[in-house]
Motif scaffolding. Structure first.
Motif, PDB file in Angstrom:
ATOM      1  N   ASN A  80       5.820  -3.660  -7.103  1.00  0.00           N
ATOM      2  CA  ASN A  80       6.816  -3.151  -8.050  1.00  0.00           C
ATOM      3  C   ASN A  80       6.507  -3.635  -9.466  1.00  0.00           C
ATOM      4  N   GLY A 129       0.808  -1.223   0.000  1.00  0.00           N
ATOM      5  CA  GLY A 129       0.000   0.000   0.000  1.00  0.00           C
ATOM      6  C   GLY A 129       0.836   1.265   0.000  1.00  0.00           C
ATOM      7  N   GLY A 169      -3.535   3.230  -6.838  1.00  0.00           N
ATOM      8  CA  GLY A 169      -3.663   2.031  -7.662  1.00  0.00           C
ATOM      9  C   GLY A 169      -4.343   0.857  -6.971  1.00  0.00           C
ATOM     10  N   CYS A 170      -4.126   0.689  -5.672  1.00  0.00           N
ATOM     11  CA  CYS A 170      -4.692  -0.483  -4.997  1.00  0.00           C
ATOM     12  C   CYS A 170      -5.967  -0.133  -4.236  1.00  0.00           C
ATOM     13  N   GLU A 201      -0.604  -2.337 -13.511  1.00  0.00           N
ATOM     14  CA  GLU A 201      -1.233  -1.747 -12.319  1.00  0.00           C
ATOM     15  C   GLU A 201      -2.358  -2.595 -11.743  1.00  0.00           C
ATOM     16  N   HIS A 249       2.759   8.303   5.423  1.00  0.00           N
ATOM     17  CA  HIS A 249       2.922   6.862   5.290  1.00  0.00           C
ATOM     18  C   HIS A 249       3.898   6.391   6.357  1.00  0.00           C
TER      19      HIS A 249
HETATM   20  C1  LIG Z   1       8.007   7.346   0.540  1.00  0.00           C
HETATM   21  C2  LIG Z   1       7.747   6.704  -0.770  1.00  0.00           C
HETATM   22  C3  LIG Z   1       8.762   6.657  -1.728  1.00  0.00           C
HETATM   23  C4  LIG Z   1       8.554   6.049  -2.962  1.00  0.00           C
HETATM   24  N1  LIG Z   1       9.579   6.004  -3.874  1.00  0.00           N
HETATM   25  C5  LIG Z   1       9.388   5.383  -5.061  1.00  0.00           C
HETATM   26  C6  LIG Z   1      10.451   5.302  -6.025  1.00  0.00           C
HETATM   27  O1  LIG Z   1      11.568   5.748  -5.808  1.00  0.00           O
HETATM   28  N2  LIG Z   1      10.189   4.699  -7.206  1.00  0.00           N
HETATM   29  C7  LIG Z   1       8.975   4.157  -7.490  1.00  0.00           C
HETATM   30  O2  LIG Z   1       8.816   3.621  -8.568  1.00  0.00           O
HETATM   31  N3  LIG Z   1       7.966   4.222  -6.609  1.00  0.00           N
HETATM   32  C8  LIG Z   1       8.133   4.812  -5.409  1.00  0.00           C
HETATM   33  N4  LIG Z   1       7.093   4.883  -4.506  1.00  0.00           N
HETATM   34  C9  LIG Z   1       5.782   4.319  -4.885  1.00  0.00           C
HETATM   35  C10 LIG Z   1       5.517   2.876  -4.432  1.00  0.00           C
HETATM   36  O3  LIG Z   1       6.347   2.525  -3.365  1.00  0.00           O
HETATM   37  C11 LIG Z   1       5.715   1.880  -5.576  1.00  0.00           C
HETATM   38  O4  LIG Z   1       4.720   2.105  -6.558  1.00  0.00           O
HETATM   39  C12 LIG Z   1       5.631   0.416  -5.137  1.00  0.00           C
HETATM   40  O5  LIG Z   1       5.975  -0.439  -6.199  1.00  0.00           O
HETATM   41  C13 LIG Z   1       4.283  -0.010  -4.624  1.00  0.00           C
HETATM   42  O6  LIG Z   1       4.440  -1.262  -3.995  1.00  0.00           O
HETATM   43  P1  LIG Z   1       3.360  -1.756  -2.922  1.00  0.00           P
HETATM   44  O7  LIG Z   1       3.751  -3.123  -2.510  1.00  0.00           O
HETATM   45  O8  LIG Z   1       3.229  -0.775  -1.849  1.00  0.00           O
HETATM   46  O9  LIG Z   1       2.072  -1.813  -3.846  1.00  0.00           O
HETATM   47  P2  LIG Z   1       0.597  -1.280  -3.542  1.00  0.00           P
HETATM   48  O10 LIG Z   1       0.622   0.172  -3.288  1.00  0.00           O
HETATM   49  O11 LIG Z   1      -0.022  -2.144  -2.532  1.00  0.00           O
HETATM   50  O12 LIG Z   1      -0.061  -1.548  -4.945  1.00  0.00           O
HETATM   51  C14 LIG Z   1       0.371  -0.871  -6.083  1.00  0.00           C
HETATM   52  C15 LIG Z   1      -0.306  -1.468  -7.327  1.00  0.00           C
HETATM   53  O13 LIG Z   1       0.129  -2.793  -7.481  1.00  0.00           O
HETATM   54  C16 LIG Z   1      -0.959  -3.685  -7.580  1.00  0.00           C
HETATM   55  N5  LIG Z   1      -0.476  -4.943  -7.006  1.00  0.00           N
HETATM   56  C17 LIG Z   1       0.101  -5.155  -5.809  1.00  0.00           C
HETATM   57  N6  LIG Z   1       0.455  -6.429  -5.670  1.00  0.00           N
HETATM   58  C18 LIG Z   1       0.129  -7.055  -6.812  1.00  0.00           C
HETATM   59  C19 LIG Z   1       0.244  -8.391  -7.283  1.00  0.00           C
HETATM   60  N7  LIG Z   1       0.797  -9.356  -6.552  1.00  0.00           N
HETATM   61  N8  LIG Z   1      -0.206  -8.672  -8.518  1.00  0.00           N
HETATM   62  C20 LIG Z   1      -0.780  -7.724  -9.296  1.00  0.00           C
HETATM   63  N9  LIG Z   1      -0.902  -6.451  -8.888  1.00  0.00           N
HETATM   64  C21 LIG Z   1      -0.463  -6.121  -7.672  1.00  0.00           C
HETATM   65  C22 LIG Z   1      -2.074  -2.981  -6.854  1.00  0.00           C
HETATM   66  O14 LIG Z   1      -3.325  -3.427  -7.280  1.00  0.00           O
HETATM   67  C23 LIG Z   1      -1.811  -1.550  -7.228  1.00  0.00           C
HETATM   68  O15 LIG Z   1      -2.362  -1.273  -8.485  1.00  0.00           O
HETATM   69  C24 LIG Z   1       7.283   5.489  -3.252  1.00  0.00           C
HETATM   70  C25 LIG Z   1       6.276   5.523  -2.296  1.00  0.00           C
HETATM   71  C26 LIG Z   1       6.493   6.115  -1.061  1.00  0.00           C
HETATM   72  C27 LIG Z   1       5.383   6.109  -0.062  1.00  0.00           C
END
Ligand SMILES: Cc1cc2nc3c(=O)[nH]c(=O)nc-3n(C[C@H](O)[C@H](O)[C@H](O)COP(=O)(O)OP(=O)(O)OC[C@H]3O[C@@H](n4cnc5c(N)ncnc54)[C@H](O)[C@@H]3O)c2cc1C
Lengths: 440, 491
Positions: B150, B79, B85-86, B205, B480
Motif C-alpha cells: 500500500n 502480489g 509493479g513487483c 512503487e 487472483h
Molecule cells: C481484486 C483486487 C482489488 C484491488 N482493489 C484496489 C483498490 O481498491 N485500491 C487500490 O489502491 N488498489 C487496489 N488493488 C491493487 C493492489 O491490491 C494494491 O496496489 C496493493 O497496495 C498492493 O499490495 P501488495 O501487498 O499486494 O503489493 P505487491 O503487489 O506485492 O507490490 C506492489 C508494489 O509495492 C512494492 N512493495 C511491496 N512491498 C514493499 C515494501 N515493503 N517496500 C517497498 N516497496 C514494496 C512492490 O515492489 C511493487 O512495486 C486491487 C487488487 C486486486 C487484485
C-alpha cells in the motif's frame, strides 16, 4: 552586482519591477541586503530571471509574502530576491471538481475570498493569511488550527508547477484529487523553503464551506488539567476541527481570560445541529475536568490562535516550534517554561495540541536573576523535545543566537538523501544556499 | 538481463541462505513460478531467487549482496498489484516481505501504530478494532494486500474520498535503501527536519528501497454510518448525481458507482439486492456524528432524486449495509464468473467530466469489439473500466491493450491522470508521456537518482521505455486468489 546583469533583469521584467538600493528595505533579512529584488509577471519571466542569476552564479531567494523569510539561515552571499507578488491569477476553479489552480503569488486571504464567493474554501488557515502567498505556504509547509481535521499542505496540494534552478518548467502531480502517476513531486516541494525550485503555480483540493462554525473556549487553573481535557476530547465521539491549548500568557493575549493557568480552545464545524450538539458536549466534558466558563469566542479569534504565543510576549527574542507526540505536549510546555524561568526568561506557549505541534516564544526583557543565556534555554528545549521522541525548529532568533543553536534538527542519515536530492535538483547551489537542513 | 550462470547462482544461493536461512530461499523453477507476476497476469518475468527475510537486517544484507553482485532486486508484498509493479527483472531477486507481518506497537493515545510491511491491511484494522480504532485506507483487496505494498503504491479505496489515500496516513518509515543502508524517514510526530522523504517514498512503487517498518495513523471509528443506494435508468443520471451531491456541500465517506453489466454479474454470483435492470447504481456512504446524519442523508437522497434516480433507499441495518458493500467489493470476483479474463483499468478524471468520459469509454471498448464493466470510486473521479475478454481468442488481448491505451489517452485529454491508485509499474510506463513532459520525467529521474543511483532496485518501472524486460503475451488467465474467494468483506 554587475550592471549588465541588472540591465538584463530590467529588460526582462521592466525597470519598475526591479528594485535596488534603498528600495530593498523590506527584503533585508537579518541585516543582509540583497543585490536586487525582481518581480516577474509570468512563468517565462521567472525562467529568464533564473537563467540570468544562474549564469552570474548569484543566489536566488524566492519570496512570496515574506512571512517566513526569516526562517532558517540567510544566504551566505547576497543575491537576488525573486518576488512572486505579481503572479496572482486564479488560473482555474471548477466548483464541481472541488479543485483550483492558482499562481503562486496569490495571498491565502485573496484566494479564500474568491472561493468563498462560490461556496468553497481551501481548508488551510496559516497565520498572516493577508500576506502569506500560496507558493510561500507550500514552501514553508504552513498551517493553522484547523489542521487538526483538515491536515496541512501535504494533504491539500495535488499539483505544482515549479521552475528549476536550471530554468526547466516542471509539473508534478496533476489537477485531479487522486493521482499516483509517477513520483509525488508536490510532496517534495512542501516545506522545502525554496531550496529545490521556484513554485509558480499550485493546484489544491477544496472543500464546501460548512453551514456553521464555532470556536469555544474554556479556562483551567492548571495547564495539566487542560491537557487531560484534550485527551478526553480525543477519545470521545466529538469531531472538532481545531484543538488548541494555550498557557496563561497566550490565553491572556488571545483575550481568553487573564490570570488563569491555561485555556483550551476547540473549533467545530458542520451542520448547525452538529455544531450546537458538540458545543454542549464539550462544555459537559471540560466542566467535569475542571474547566471553567466554557464560552464562544468571536470568529476573529481564529486568526489570533496560532500566533498567540508570539503575541503574548510582544517582540519575541526567539521562537521555537516543536513537533511532539500529543501526549508529551503539556509536560513539554510546563518543563520548558520552568527551564526558561530558571534562567530568568518569561515565555508563552501555544499548541495545536491534538497533533502535538507546539510554539514557544521568549520575551525580550528577561527578569534577570542571572545573566540569561538565551542559547542555553533553546538548547535545553531541543533536548527536551528529543528526549520524548519529538523535534524542534528554531523558528526565529537573532543571527548571533542561530550561530550557537542550530535552526534545524539534524536529520541524521536521511540528511544524506536530502543532500543528494539538492545536488540533483540544484547542482550549482543557486536556490537559497545554506538556508536549510544539513547545510542545504 | 540474462539469467545468472549456474555456478554463480549456486554460490549466490548459499550466500542468501546464510543470511535468511535455507528454508527462506526459493530457487526451484516451479516454486518461482508463483512469483512470476502480480494481479496483472498478462505480464510475467521469472526471478532467480525469492527470499523471505524476517528483519530489516536480513533485508539490508540481501540488498548489499545484490549490490556487490550487480543483481537487480524487487520488494514484494502480497502480489495483488495491478500494474506489474513487483515483477522481478529476469534473473533477479524477489524480496518477499510476507514473513515480516507483525503489529509491533499500538499507541492508542497518540493514535499511531508501528507495523511491519508484510502485515495484511485488514489485519491492522482488526488488531486495533477492539479498542474502537481502524486504519482508514481500505483498498478492495484489503483482505490480502500488505501495508508495505500500500505504501509503495499509495493505495486508495472507497473511503479515501473523505479520509485520503495511504500517504495521508503514514508518518514514518524505516527503509532499507537501495544500497543496503537502514535509514529512518519521518517518525512518529507530525513533522520532521528537512524534505518530506516519507511523502516521496510513498508512491515510489518499490524503486526507492524496501520499507521494513511503517508508522501509520489509526483513526477512531465514527459514531454513526449510513449507506444509501440510488438506482438510475440512465448512466448519465448517475454521473450527474455525483456532481449534485458535491454541489450540495457534502463530502460523503464514499461514493461508488456500479454499472449494469457489473450489477448483473454481481447479482448472478452473490445476490446482493441491486436491481438487475438498472443502468447504474450509486452507493453513497456517510459517516460521522449521529446528530445530523438524517439531515445529511436527506440531502443525498434529494440530490439523487433531482438527478433522476428511480429509487433511493437507505440500508435499514448493518446486514443490509454489508450486503450492499459486498456487491461493490466482490465485483471483480463476479467478472471472473462471466468472462474467462478481464483487464482492470485505472484512470482519473475531473469529476465534472464523468458523463462525457463514461460515454466515451463505453464507445471505445465497443469499437474494439469488447465488453466493459464499470465499478469505481465516482466521488473522486477514479475510473475502473474492466475490459472483459478471452485470452484464448487470437488477437483479443491486443485489442484489450489498444482499448486500454485509448482510455488512458482519454483520461489525459480531459485533464486527468493515467493512474489513481494502481500505479504505473510496467503496465503504464509507456503511457507516462501522455501526462508528463520530458522535463517532468527528467526531474523524476533525478529524484530517483538521489535514492537509487545504481538502478538495481526494481528496475524498468515507471519510466517510459520502448522495450520492457517482461514477457507480454497471451497466457492462461489466472484469477487472483482473492478474486476467487469473492472478496467477502468487513466494515
Ligand atoms: C481484486 C483486487 C482489488 C484491488 N482493489 C484496489 C483498490 O481498491 N485500491 C487500490 O489502491 N488498489 C487496489 N488493488 C491493487 C493492489 O491490491 C494494491 O496496489 C496493493 O497496495 C498492493 O499490495 P501488495 O501487498 O499486494 O503489493 P505487491 O503487489 O506485492 O507490490 C506492489 C508494489 O509495492 C512494492 N512493495 C511491496 N512491498 C514493499 C515494501 N515493503 N517496500 C517497498 N516497496 C514494496 C512492490 O515492489 C511493487 O512495486 C486491487 C487488487 C486486486 C487484485
Amino acid at each position: 552586482m554587475p550592471d549588465a546583469l541588472l540591465d538584463g533583469l530590467r529588460g526582462l521584467v521592466g525597470p519598475a519591477n526591479v528594485l535596488t538600493g534603498i528600495e530593498l528595505g523590506p527584503y533585508v533579512i537579518e541585516g543582509r541586503t540583497p543585490d536586487a529584488a525582481v518581480f516577474p509577471r509570468s512563468v517565462a519571466e521567472v525562467v529568464g530571471v533564473l537563467a540570468l542569476a544562474t549564469e552570474a552564479e548569484l543566489p536566488v531567494v524566492p519570496w512570496g509574502g515574506g512571512t517566513a523569510a526569516a526562517v532558517g539561515l540567510p544566504a551566505a552571499r547576497a543575491g537576488i530576491v525573486l518576488g512572486l507578488s505579481r503572479m496572482t491569477r486564479l488560473v482555474e476553479h471548477e466548483p464541481g471538481d472541488l479543485t483550483a489552480t492558482v499562481e503562486a503569488g496569490v495571498t491565502v486571504a485573496g484566494l479564500q475570498s474568491a472561493l468563498r464567493a462560490r461556496g468553497q474554501w481551501l481548508s488551510l488557515d496559516p497565520p498572516d493569511a493577508e500576506r502569506a502567498t500560496v507558493g510561500g505556504v507550500v514552501a514553508a509547509d504552513a498551517s493553522g488550527p484547523r489542521r487538526h481535521l483538515y491536515g496541512t499542505p501535504r494533504d491539500l496540494l495535488i499539483g505544482v508547477t515549479v521552475v528549476t534552478a536550471e530554468g526547466a518548467v516542471v509539473r508534478g502531480g496533476g489537477k485531479v484529487v487522486k493521482n499516483v502517476a509517477g513520483y509525488d513531486l508536490p510532496k517534495l516541494f512542501i516545506g522545502s523553503y525554496g531550496t529545490l525550485g521556484v513554485v509558480v503555480e499550485a493546484t489544491v483540493k477544496l472543500r464546501p464551506l460548512p453551514d456553521a462554525e464555532r470556536l469555544v473556549c474554556a479556562s483551567f487553573d492548571r495547564l495539566k488539567d487542560a491537557g487531560d481535557a484534550v485527551r478526553a476530547l480525543m477519545s470521545s465521539d466529538l469531531v472538532p476541527n481545531a484543538v488548541e491549548l494555550l498557557d496563561g500568557a497566550a490565553a491572556a493575549a488571545l483575550g481568553a481570560g487573564a490570570g488563569l493557568g491555561a485555556a483550551l480552545v476547540v473549533g467545530f464545524d458542520g451542520l448547525d445541529e452538529q455544531v450546537v450538539w458538540q458545543c454542549d458536549e464539550l462544555a459537559r466534558l471540560v466542566t467535569s475536568l475542571g474547566g471553567r466558563d466554557p464560552r464562544a469566542l468571536p470568529p476573529e479569534a481564529w486568526a489570533r490562535l496560532a500566533p498567540a504565543a508570539r503575541a503574548a510576549v510582544g517582540q519575541p527574542v526567539a521562537v521555537m516550534s516543536f513537533a511532539l507526540l500529543p501526549t508529551q505536549v503539556t509536560e513539554t510546555m510546563e518543563q520548558g517554561a520552568n527551564a526558561a524561568r530558571a534562567r530568568g526568561f518569561h515565555t508563552a506557549w501555544a499548541a495545536h495540541a491534538s497533533v502535538g505541534v507546539v510554539s514557544a516564544a521568549i520575551a525580550p526583557e528577561p527578569a534577570r536573576p542571572e545573566p540569561a543565556p538565551l542559547a542555553a534555554v533553546l538548547a535545553e528545549w531541543r533536548e527536551m523535545a528529543h528526549a520524548g521522541g519529538g523535534r524542534a525548529t528554531l523558528e526565529w532568533a537573532p543571527l548571533a543566537v542561530k550561530a550557537q543553536v542550530p535552526v534545524w534538527d539534524d536529520p541524521g542519515a536521511a540528511g544524506r538523501i536530502m543532500q543528494r536530492i539538492k545536488r540533483e535538483f540544484d547542482p550549482r547551489n543557486v536556490l537559497n544556499p545554506g538556508r536549510f537542513v544539513a547545510g542545504i | 538481463m540474462a539469467a545468472l550462470a549456474e555456478f554463480r547462482k549456486a554460490s549466490l544461493r548459499r550466500e542468501l541462505e546464510s543470511i535468511v536461512g535455507a528454508s527462506a530461499v526459493l530457487t526451484d523453477p516451479d516454486e518461482l513460478l508463483a512469483y512470476e507476476s502480480d494481479g496483472l497476469t498478462m505480464l510475467r518475468a521469472l526471478a532467480d531467487f525469492v527470499v523471505f527475510p524476517t528483519s530489516a537486517e536480513h533485508v539490508s544484507a540481501v540488498v548489499r549482496l545484490a549490490n556487490r553482485e550487480g543483481v537487480p532486486f524487487v520488494a514484494r508484498g502480497a502480489g495483488t498489484g495491478l500494474s506489474g509493479g513487483c515483477l522481478p527483472a529476469e534473473g533477479g531477486i524477489v524480496v518477499s516481505l510476507m514473513r515480516m507481518n507483525r503489529v509491533l506497537e499500538v499507541d492508542y493515545e497518540n493514535q499511531i501504530a508501528v507495523v511491519e510491511p508484510g502485515l495484511v491491511n485488514l489485519h491492522l484494522s482488526w488488531a486495533v478494532g477492539r479498542r474502537g480504532y481502524y486504519y482508514a485506507p481500505d483498498p478492495s483487496s484489503q483482505q490480502a494486500c500488505t501495508v508495505g505494498g500500500n505504501i509503495a503504491n499509495n493505495s486508495g479505496g472507497p473511503h479515501t474520498l473523505k479520509y485520503g489515500v495511504t500517504t495521508n496516513h503514514v508518518l514514518g518509515l524505516e527503509v532499507v535503501m537501495p544500497d543496503g543502508e537502514i535509514v529512518w524517514l519521518g517518525g512518529r510526530t507530525r513533522a520532521s527536519a528537512g524534505y518530506d522523504l516519507v511523502g516521496v517514498f510513498v508512491g515510489s512503487e518499490g524503486t526507492f528501497g524496501v520499507a521494513t517498518k511503517i508508522v501509520v495513523r489509526i483513526l477512531k471509528k465514527p459514531q454513526a454510518v449510513k449507506t444509501v443506494l440510488a438506482v438510475f435508468d440512465e448512466i448519465d443520471q448517475a454521473s450527474a448525481a455525483v456532481s449534485a451531491i458535491i454541489a450540495r456541500g457534502l463530502v460523503p465517506a464514499a461514493v461508488e458507482m456500479i454499472d449494469q453489466l457489473t450489477i448483473q454479474a454481481v447479482e448472478d454470483a452473490f445476490d446482493c439486492g441491486y436491481p438487475r435492470d438498472a443502468a447504474a447504481a450509486l452507493l453513497v456512504e456517510l459517516d460521522g456524528l449521529t446528530v445530523g446524519m438524517e439531515a445529511q442523508a436527506e440531502r443525498i437522497v434529494q440530490a439523487c432524486r433531482d438527478s433522476g434516480a428511480r429509487e433511493v433507499r437507505t440500508a435499514r441495518d448493518e446486514a443490509e449495509r454489508q450486503l450492499l458493500w459486498k456487491g461493490r467489493k466482490s465485483a471483480f470476483g463476479a467478472y471472473g464468473r462471466i468472462s474467462p479474463a478481464y483487464m482492470v483499468m485505472d484512470g482519473v478524471i475531473p469529476r465534472t467530466k464523468l458523463p462525457y468520459v463514461l460515454r466515451r469509454v463505453n464507445d471505445i471498448v465497443a469499437a474494439h469489439g469488447l465488453r466493459v464493466g464499470n465499478v469505481f470510486h465516482a466521488g473522486d473521479g477514479n475510473l475502473h473500466p474492466n475490459i472483459l475478454y478471452d485470452p484464448r481468442r487470437a488477437g483479443e488481448e491486443a485489442r484489450v491493450l489498444a482499448a486500454g491505451a485509448a482510455i488512458m489517452r482519454l483520461c489525459a485529454e480531459v485533464g486527468g491522470s493515467i493512474s489513481g491508485e494502481h500505479g504505473i509499474g510496467l503496465e503504464k510506463a509507456d503511457f507516462m508521456p501522455f501526462i508528463f513532459s520530458p522535463d517532468d520525467l527528467a526531474l523524476m529521474q533525478r529524484l530517483k537518482n538521489a535514492f537509487n543511483s545504481s538502478g538495481l532496485c526494481n528496475p524498468g518501472k515507471i519510466f517510459p521505455t520502448s522495450k520492457s524486460c517482461a514477457e507480454v503475451g497471451p497466457a492462461a488467465y489466472r484469477p487472483h486468489a482473492i478474486e476467487e474467494k469473492g472478496l467477502a468483506q468487513r466494515f
